[in-house]
Design an enzyme around this catalytic site. Structure first.
Site, PDB file in Angstrom:
ATOM      1  N   ASP A 101      -4.198   5.950   1.095  1.00 33.61           N
ATOM      2  CA  ASP A 101      -5.552   5.515   0.697  1.00 33.61           C
ATOM      3  C   ASP A 101      -5.497   4.188  -0.045  1.00 33.61           C
ATOM      4  O   ASP A 101      -6.278   3.274   0.207  1.00 33.61           O
ATOM      5  CB  ASP A 101      -6.181   6.587  -0.216  1.00 33.61           C
ATOM      6  CG  ASP A 101      -6.845   7.677   0.629  1.00 33.61           C
ATOM      7  OD1 ASP A 101      -7.179   8.738   0.076  1.00 33.61           O
ATOM      8  OD2 ASP A 101      -7.009   7.428   1.850  1.00 33.61           O
ATOM      9  N   GLU A 119      -8.389   0.627  -8.434  1.00 35.16           N
ATOM     10  CA  GLU A 119      -9.161   1.606  -7.650  1.00 35.16           C
ATOM     11  C   GLU A 119      -9.501   2.789  -8.542  1.00 35.16           C
ATOM     12  O   GLU A 119      -8.619   3.430  -9.105  1.00 35.16           O
ATOM     13  CB  GLU A 119      -8.267   2.048  -6.484  1.00 35.16           C
ATOM     14  CG  GLU A 119      -8.658   3.270  -5.771  1.00 35.16           C
ATOM     15  CD  GLU A 119      -7.442   3.858  -5.022  1.00 35.16           C
ATOM     16  OE1 GLU A 119      -6.365   3.218  -5.079  1.00 35.16           O
ATOM     17  OE2 GLU A 119      -7.596   4.927  -4.436  1.00 35.16           O
ATOM     18  N   ASP A 126      -0.289   5.197  -2.296  1.00 34.07           N
ATOM     19  CA  ASP A 126      -0.362   6.111  -1.138  1.00 34.07           C
ATOM     20  C   ASP A 126      -1.182   5.434  -0.028  1.00 34.07           C
ATOM     21  O   ASP A 126      -1.596   4.289  -0.156  1.00 34.07           O
ATOM     22  CB  ASP A 126      -1.014   7.446  -1.565  1.00 34.07           C
ATOM     23  CG  ASP A 126      -2.408   7.200  -2.156  1.00 34.07           C
ATOM     24  OD1 ASP A 126      -2.932   8.078  -2.855  1.00 34.07           O
ATOM     25  OD2 ASP A 126      -2.967   6.064  -1.957  1.00 34.07           O
ATOM     26  N   ASP A 138      -3.375   2.730  -5.604  1.00 28.24           N
ATOM     27  CA  ASP A 138      -2.359   3.780  -5.618  1.00 28.24           C
ATOM     28  C   ASP A 138      -1.296   3.490  -4.551  1.00 28.24           C
ATOM     29  O   ASP A 138      -1.565   2.861  -3.535  1.00 28.24           O
ATOM     30  CB  ASP A 138      -3.029   5.149  -5.313  1.00 28.24           C
ATOM     31  CG  ASP A 138      -3.892   5.590  -6.510  1.00 28.24           C
ATOM     32  OD1 ASP A 138      -4.681   6.519  -6.363  1.00 28.24           O
ATOM     33  OD2 ASP A 138      -3.762   4.926  -7.580  1.00 28.24           O
TER      34      ASP A 138
END
Ligand code: 28F
Length: 681
Positions: free
Chosen positions: A544, A467, A542, A540
């Protein structure tokens, strides 16, 4: 009375003044002396004049370059070789003088000089020298295996020489005639009696109008051609005499005598001097039918690794650089001989893949066949087409090879192992090439953003879908370029669960992904074309990142479900925390893992330095490699659809990713207490 060795007598003063062409005075009885019974001029079939040769020389000698120039020499010496092969000549002399005139002399029967029945005012000699294919239809009794016919005959040489003198010693008489550009400039002259000499001598100078005034015979080329003829027919001695000035400073001697009773075995031994060998014995043999039809000789040895094989083949001592039916016979005999030998050793299975190419790849061979009225194919007639030649060679070589293999088991074993290794190597290379071919085909359409791995095959290759460009940059630095490819995607991707087909087709990110994978989508999915063994979603750690991972999984689930079923789809597990204390550093994938490491690795110590990674992009490449990409240290989660609840899965994907937000809301409401789990997916 001519008394010198040289048929031309080497005595210019004796040459006759430019008289009008005298009638042939000496009438040699038809058929010549008893030793030359069976010849009559009538055996010559006169076809056409020489004008076409000068108009289009390329049609007759393949061109007017240096190769064509030396073809003139081949034509003349082939006539002498015919006499030798037919058993009528034993010595051939080749001389190149300072003026570049080349002469060839043989001690054969001498070209007939009796008057030609159809042209009473012309001798057979003049007809042969001035008409194309004058020897075209030899009575087969007279010429068994006339190599001279292979080419175009000596009349072509005459047409393309600005001077050509021919001397004939026959029937105890010495005759001479001079030509220029194919036309007689003297009649047939009788020079006197010669008692113990016979044969033919031709001296000629190629016409500068045809070959250009720079055209010169290359002594080294003539030397090699003459030497080759002597190897090809052990029953002849060939003498080489060259003006010393023409070979000064070269490794070509001014004088040499070629006589090789060892024939092709000696020839091959010379050619492979210093090369490394699979086995040191030459396999050779000879079937001699007085040099007549069906005679053949061969010599073969196998060169070791890094060497390329070759086969120098000949028909009636004429080189056949394009090979042909005789070489096919040799190839078949060697292949079948080796296969049968493997069978006898109980190794038929090992040798099953061996082909003719494997056997001939490093074979160094010489092959010489004698065929009556051989047929040649191809524009330059450099390829033997006579079908019978294949059978003649195969039968003779096969039989001898079986005996040779049985008689020299150690040579045979080395050779068999060698060809089997080559077959295995060939199959390996073909498999690799196949993969490279497919890759290369697809590489043409690969997205520019893809940093591909150099490994051409699918096995062991991995694609990291990353990403964002900064993470992409770190990943490209951290990866193993041999086996790991990186495709950076820019931010959130299209949610395919509720996207129309053309919206999908228009989405560049997904197009790039599809092209990078190479396996097509939906019903077009071709597992064998998948370019990577593992497709790893690396986002990632997280929320997102989790969302993007969900979108990607939805894409694969809808567009390439078989890729998931095939076990190719994975989630990378990048760390969320970096824990370090006293020079020791460990990484935690989530809060629970962090707490666990605090206890187990740091024994509950307090001053532990804890760093939280905002995103992959801020990780040092070395850290990313160490924690997430290096096969030996990373953790991967394989994405699987539990085969039991496939319908349930489809429903869940639809509720979570579909285009009905309330379904998603309800789903989350019902499972609020598990929210923690969702974040950690
Ligand atoms: C330096 C070039 O051309 N030598 C040749 C002969 C011998 C005969 C021959 C040639 C027979 C039927 C055409 C003699 N006596 N050296 C040479 N030596 N040509 S060329 O015959 C010509 C042919 O039609 C020859 C009995 N038979 C053959």
């Amino acid at each position: 009375m001519a008394d010198s060795d040289d048929l031309f007598g080497g005595n210019a003063a004796r040459s006759l003044p430019e008289a009008e062409a005298p009638k042939a005075k000496a009438r040699v009885p038809a058929g010549g002396t008893p030793g030359e019974a069976g010849y009559t001029a009538a055996a010559i079939e006169v076809l056409e004049g020489l004008e076409p040769v000068r108009r289009r020389p390329g049609m007759y000698i393949g061109g007017t370059d240096e190769k064509a120039l030396h073809h003139l020499f081949a034509e003349v010496i082939d006539n002498s070789m015919d006499e030798a092969v037919a058993g009528h000549a034993t010595v051939i002399t080749v001389e190149l003088d300072a003026e570049g005139r080349l002469s060839v002399t043989d001690n054969g029967r001498g070209i007939p000089v009796d008057p030609h029945p159809k042209f009473p005012d012309k001798s057979a000699l003049e007809v042969i020298m001035t008409t194309l294919h004058a020897g075209g239809k030899f009575d087969s009794k007279v010429y068994e295996t006339s190599g001279g016919l292979h080419g175009v005959g000596i009349s072509v040489v005459n047409a393309l020489s600005d001077l050509l003198e021919v001397e004939v010693a026959r029937g105890q008489q010495l005759y001479r005639q001079v030509f220029s550009r194919g036309l007689p400039v003297t009649g047939l002259e009788t020079l006197g009696r010669v008692l113990n000499r016979r044969g033919t001598k031709v001296r000629f100078k190629p016409d500068a109008e045809i070959f250009g005034d720079k055209a010169r015979f290359d002594p080294a080329r003539l030397f090699r051609m003459a030497r080759s003829k002597a190897y090809l027919f052990g029953g002849v001695e060939i003498r080489w005499n060259c003006d010393p000035a023409l070979v000064a400073g070269t490794d070509v001697p001014a004088e040499a005598v070629f006589r090789f009773p060892g024939g092709l075995r000696d020839y091959l031994a010379r050619e492979i001097e210093g090369r490394n060998l699979v086995a040191d014995q030459i396999f050779s043999g000879k079937i001699d039918k007085d040099g007549g039809h069906g005679s053949l000789e061969w010599a073969v040895i196998w060169l070791g690794s890094g060497e390329d094989g070759f086969v120098n083949s000949y028909c009636n001592t004429i080189p056949t650089p394009e090979g042909g039916t005789h070489e096919q016979g040799l190839r078949i005999a060697l292949l079948r001989g080796l296969r049968d030998h493997a069978e006898r050793l109980g190794q038929a299975k090992r040798a099953a893949n061996v082909t003719g190419d494997d056997v001939m790849a490093t074979a160094a061979g010489m092959l010489s066949v004698f065929i009556r009225e051989p047929e040649f194919q191809g524009q330059t007639k450099d390829k033997l087409a006579t079908l019978e030649a294949s059978r003649i060679v195969e039968n003779a070589v096969r039989d001898a090879f079986d005996h040779w293999l049985a008689a020299s088991p150690s040579q045979a074993t080395k050779l068999l192992d060698w060809v089997i290794e080559r077959a295995d190597e060939r199959l390996r290379r073909r498999a690799e090439k196949e993969v490279q071919r497919k890759t290369a085909v697809r590489k043409l359409r690969l997205p520019g953003k893809l940093a591909d791995c150099s490994n051409a095959g699918t096995a062991g290759s991995e694609l990291f879908i990353v990403e964002g460009d900064s993470a992409g940059g770190s990943a490209k630095q951290a990866r193993d370029r041999q086996t790991q490819a990186v495709l950076p995607l820019r931010g959130k991707i299209l949610n395919v669960a509720n996207a129309t087909r053309d919206k999908l087709a228009a989405n560049q990110q997904l197009q790039d992904l599809m092209q990078a994978l190479g396996c097509g989508t939906g019903t077009q999915y071709r597992p064998e074309d998948l370019r990577y063994e593992k497709v790893i979603i690396m986002t990632d750690a997280d929320v997102d990142g989790a969302h993007i991972a969900s979108l990607l999984i939805t894409y694969f689930y809808r567009q390439m479900p078989k890729l998931i079923d095939g076990g190719h789809l994975f989630l990378a597990v990048p760390p969320l925390y970096r824990l370090s204390h006293g020079g020791k550093t460990v990484y935690a994938r989530d809060d629970a893992h962090k707490d666990e490491l605090m206890k187990t690795v740091f024994k509950g110590k307090s001053n532990i330095e804890i760093g939280r990674f905002k995103g992959l992009g801020e990780m040092m490449p070395a850290q990313l490699k160490e924690t997430t990409m290096d096969r030996r240290k990373r953790t991967l989660l394989r994405v699987e659809v539990d085969s039991e609840d496939r319908l349930d899965t489809a429903a869940v994907v639809e509720r979570l990713m579909g285009n009905k937000p309330e379904a998603r809301f309800n789903f989350i409401q019902e499972r609020a207490e598990f929210a923690k789990e969702l974040v950690d997916l």
